[in-house]
Design an enzyme around this catalytic site. Sequence first.
Site, PDB file in Angstrom:
ATOM      1  N   THR A 181      12.326  54.922  41.260  1.00 18.19           N
ATOM      2  CA  THR A 181      11.844  55.863  40.241  1.00 18.19           C
ATOM      3  C   THR A 181      11.295  57.147  40.849  1.00 18.19           C
ATOM      4  O   THR A 181      11.536  58.246  40.333  1.00 18.19           O
ATOM      5  CB  THR A 181      10.785  55.184  39.343  1.00 18.19           C
ATOM      6  OG1 THR A 181      11.345  53.953  38.886  1.00 18.19           O
ATOM      7  CG2 THR A 181      10.413  56.041  38.165  1.00 18.19           C
ATOM      8  N   VAL A 213      20.419  58.897  19.602  1.00 15.89           N
ATOM      9  CA  VAL A 213      21.396  59.988  19.764  1.00 15.89           C
ATOM     10  C   VAL A 213      22.782  59.357  19.887  1.00 15.89           C
ATOM     11  O   VAL A 213      23.030  58.536  20.771  1.00 15.89           O
ATOM     12  CB  VAL A 213      21.056  60.864  20.985  1.00 15.89           C
ATOM     13  CG1 VAL A 213      22.136  61.913  21.198  1.00 15.89           C
ATOM     14  CG2 VAL A 213      19.696  61.535  20.771  1.00 15.89           C
ATOM     15  N   HIS A 271      17.161  48.121  39.039  1.00 14.73           N
ATOM     16  CA  HIS A 271      17.292  49.461  39.631  1.00 14.73           C
ATOM     17  C   HIS A 271      18.784  49.773  39.745  1.00 14.73           C
ATOM     18  O   HIS A 271      19.397  49.473  40.763  1.00 14.73           O
ATOM     19  CB  HIS A 271      16.645  49.501  41.020  1.00 14.73           C
ATOM     20  CG  HIS A 271      15.197  49.116  41.011  1.00 14.73           C
ATOM     21  ND1 HIS A 271      14.553  48.588  42.108  1.00 14.73           N
ATOM     22  CD2 HIS A 271      14.257  49.191  40.030  1.00 14.73           C
ATOM     23  CE1 HIS A 271      13.282  48.351  41.808  1.00 14.73           C
ATOM     24  NE2 HIS A 271      13.085  48.703  40.546  1.00 14.73           N
TER      25      HIS A 271
HETATM   26  P1  FAD Z   1      14.191  54.445  31.277  1.00 16.21           P
HETATM   27  O1  FAD Z   1      12.772  54.252  31.651  1.00 16.21           O
HETATM   28  O2  FAD Z   1      15.064  53.258  31.250  1.00 16.21           O
HETATM   29  O3  FAD Z   1      14.218  55.166  29.864  1.00 16.21           O
HETATM   30  C1  FAD Z   1      15.423  55.459  29.200  1.00 16.21           C
HETATM   31  C2  FAD Z   1      15.147  55.524  27.710  1.00 16.21           C
HETATM   32  O4  FAD Z   1      16.287  56.100  27.053  1.00 16.21           O
HETATM   33  C3  FAD Z   1      14.909  54.178  27.051  1.00 16.21           C
HETATM   34  O5  FAD Z   1      13.650  54.140  26.435  1.00 16.21           O
HETATM   35  C4  FAD Z   1      16.024  54.073  26.014  1.00 16.21           C
HETATM   36  O6  FAD Z   1      15.639  53.422  24.822  1.00 16.21           O
HETATM   37  C5  FAD Z   1      16.383  55.518  25.766  1.00 16.21           C
HETATM   38  N1  FAD Z   1      17.739  55.691  25.236  1.00 16.21           N
HETATM   39  C6  FAD Z   1      18.884  55.126  25.690  1.00 16.21           C
HETATM   40  N2  FAD Z   1      19.930  55.537  24.978  1.00 16.21           N
HETATM   41  C7  FAD Z   1      19.451  56.367  24.013  1.00 16.21           C
HETATM   42  C8  FAD Z   1      20.058  57.107  22.970  1.00 16.21           C
HETATM   43  N3  FAD Z   1      21.390  57.111  22.787  1.00 16.21           N
HETATM   44  N4  FAD Z   1      19.264  57.846  22.146  1.00 16.21           N
HETATM   45  C9  FAD Z   1      17.909  57.885  22.339  1.00 16.21           C
HETATM   46  N5  FAD Z   1      17.301  57.195  23.329  1.00 16.21           N
HETATM   47  C10 FAD Z   1      18.062  56.465  24.169  1.00 16.21           C
HETATM   48  N6  FAD Z   1      11.002  51.103  39.365  1.00 16.21           N
HETATM   49  C11 FAD Z   1      10.315  51.460  40.467  1.00 16.21           C
HETATM   50  O7  FAD Z   1      10.587  52.500  41.054  1.00 16.21           O
HETATM   51  N7  FAD Z   1       9.288  50.692  40.925  1.00 16.21           N
HETATM   52  C12 FAD Z   1       8.953  49.500  40.350  1.00 16.21           C
HETATM   53  O8  FAD Z   1       8.023  48.842  40.786  1.00 16.21           O
HETATM   54  C13 FAD Z   1       9.692  49.083  39.209  1.00 16.21           C
HETATM   55  N8  FAD Z   1       9.415  47.916  38.612  1.00 16.21           N
HETATM   56  C14 FAD Z   1      10.048  47.597  37.458  1.00 16.21           C
HETATM   57  C15 FAD Z   1       9.665  46.412  36.797  1.00 16.21           C
HETATM   58  C16 FAD Z   1      10.209  46.118  35.546  1.00 16.21           C
HETATM   59  C17 FAD Z   1       9.780  44.852  34.832  1.00 16.21           C
HETATM   60  C18 FAD Z   1      11.151  47.003  34.956  1.00 16.21           C
HETATM   61  C19 FAD Z   1      11.722  46.711  33.595  1.00 16.21           C
HETATM   62  C20 FAD Z   1      11.562  48.153  35.630  1.00 16.21           C
HETATM   63  C21 FAD Z   1      11.030  48.451  36.887  1.00 16.21           C
HETATM   64  N9  FAD Z   1      11.383  49.599  37.587  1.00 16.21           N
HETATM   65  C22 FAD Z   1      10.705  49.946  38.727  1.00 16.21           C
HETATM   66  C23 FAD Z   1      12.428  50.501  37.102  1.00 16.21           C
HETATM   67  C24 FAD Z   1      11.807  51.735  36.428  1.00 16.21           C
HETATM   68  O9  FAD Z   1      11.079  51.354  35.310  1.00 16.21           O
HETATM   69  C25 FAD Z   1      12.941  52.696  36.105  1.00 16.21           C
HETATM   70  O10 FAD Z   1      13.478  53.151  37.339  1.00 16.21           O
HETATM   71  C26 FAD Z   1      12.476  53.919  35.303  1.00 16.21           C
HETATM   72  O11 FAD Z   1      11.849  53.561  34.122  1.00 16.21           O
HETATM   73  C27 FAD Z   1      13.699  54.801  35.007  1.00 16.21           C
HETATM   74  O12 FAD Z   1      13.273  55.876  34.204  1.00 16.21           O
HETATM   75  P2  FAD Z   1      14.278  56.618  33.209  1.00 16.21           P
HETATM   76  O13 FAD Z   1      13.443  57.575  32.456  1.00 16.21           O
HETATM   77  O14 FAD Z   1      15.429  57.131  33.974  1.00 16.21           O
HETATM   78  O15 FAD Z   1      14.881  55.473  32.267  1.00 16.21           O
END
Ligand code: FAD
Length: 540
Positions: free
Chosen positions: A503, A239, A457
């Site tokens: 999360t 997007v 985070h």
């Molecule tokens: P995200 O999961 O980051 O998803 C956002 C998505 O938006 C991505 O797939 C991206 O590609 C997409 N996107 C971005 N821009 C665009 C665009 N312009 N057009 C279309 N798509 C787009 N959290 C915890 O609470 N506990 C844990 O134990 C923990 N451990 C973790 C360990 C690792 C190794 C990692 C990487 C993360 C960890 N986290 C943990 C963090 C957790 O994964 C995130 O807090 C959570 O995934 C956030 O969810 P979200 O949907 O907001 O964002």
Amino acid sequence: MTASPTVAIVGSGPVGSAYARVILESHPTARVVMFEAGPQLTEKPGESVRNIADPAEKARAREVSQGPQSGEHRETLGIPEGTVVEGMFTAREGTHLLDFGGSGSAHAPQFPAAAASTNVGGMGAHWTCATPRPTGSERVDFIDDAEWSRLIDDAERLLHVQSAAFADSAVGAAIRSLLAEEFASELPEGFGPSTLPVAGDPQPDGTVRWAGADVVLGPLVEASSPISERFTLRDLSLVRSIAHEGSRATGVVVEDLRTRETETLHADLVVVAADAFRTPQLLWASGVRPAALGRYLTEHPVVISTVALDAERMRRFSTDDDLAGELARRAANPVDPVAAVNRIPFSEPYHPFSLQVMYAEQPPFPLSADHPRAGNAWGYVNMGYGMRKRPRVEDGIVFSDSELDYRGMPNFTIEYALTPEEEAEIADGTAHLRRAGEALGEFIADPRLMPAGSSLHYQGTTRLGSTDDGTSVADPHSRVWGFDNLYVGGNGTIPTATTMNPTLMSVAIAVRGARDAAARLPGDRASGPSRPGEEAATGV
Ligand code: FAD
């Protein structure tokens, strides 16, 4: 607007997925189209890659999630040819650094470990699944307690949270007993060492099937479920901007990264859940620029260490038979090295930090064969303290109107610094970590502060506020100030200083936003219960 309104959701992580699920379960005719810039990794969308048994397949799934750092896969992901990566260090597997050092890289010398995942399921396909509840000042004070409890319950159901994961592990129990001996007298009741809640489904053999966006989407990705007919997921769809007129979002401008074609799609409501950097980036690119956009960036600074568990101390609370039983259970699932997961939660003012203690048979780095603690019989723990970073307008993202990133989006610089108060709290937390390690065994990696951005985070950059006073981006229901139908989701919405994994909190905030969004769509609301995961009119 029509009686079958269309909702566009940007981002397929746990938060975008929570919006999709709650909106579709709350509204009988709405349709959701979810756009994800990255590729789909697993047959069922959004599964945790930790559940993939084949090591080669798992490694590939992680690599294709790494955007500009995805090596030979870059071109198939629609990343422009010639994108050069010069990162000084690589990110955690499944993630890519924002400041990767080549052309089109973001600039983050003060926050060098900042990273993202670009794939269906977002970071939620790679996360550790720790899902503690926020407490005390970590919570949002303008959502009342009773509603907040219900939202957290709903978020726990959506994420399949187990509060007593690995509680039957005798080794885990012995670790808790040793930590309690050291700390319990200083902590309030209910805030001592305990099991860390994790998101996943326990299996009959004692292992856990880790949760990703797949379980949040639930029936939306079950072909047999009628609700799945109202849900569409488009991967490799970037997007580029949100179309809007006055106070209304009217659609999204999307580039198909396979064909390179761009189109504008109409939407009656738009949700941006594209992580704490790319959500404000997309709003900025669209000319939606509240004063607080991208500012008030926080994370929890992390101090980590590894300890070899001391046999004598462990034997005070468990037996050699317990250890043998633990090892047999673990051998049944060699692909997933995590066993007992413990913690000491945040409690103010007693313990204004979160401690996370992960038990593992092997340390996370190779130990030379002649190291005195190599092959330690009782195994190891990886321990980390999370400390607070207070929200300040000085910390945040500065977007450029002239420089573009590798994807042709407005590039940015991250500004970030710790204050003396925060440095003092980090020193105090480090001293606590040293005590915890000494209570359990011997350090094989001393406590060390990780580079800024290492927590993964990132919070505050699209923060909620109770009034539109220039210090927040969205209202208490996550609706962008000044808009009727534009919502933001993700860790960026968290307005407080936290020490825990965010999360669960972000999904709870998203459930509230999604209900508000569904109520604003035309058409009748579903007559059945609309709490996610409960029996509902839509057949869940
Ligand atoms: P995200 O999961 O980051 O998803 C956002 C998505 O938006 C991505 O797939 C991206 O590609 C997409 N996107 C971005 N821009 C665009 C665009 N312009 N057009 C279309 N798509 C787009 N959290 C915890 O609470 N506990 C844990 O134990 C923990 N451990 C973790 C360990 C690792 C190794 C990692 C990487 C993360 C960890 N986290 C943990 C963090 C957790 O994964 C995130 O807090 C959570 O995934 C956030 O969810 P979200 O949907 O907001 O964002």
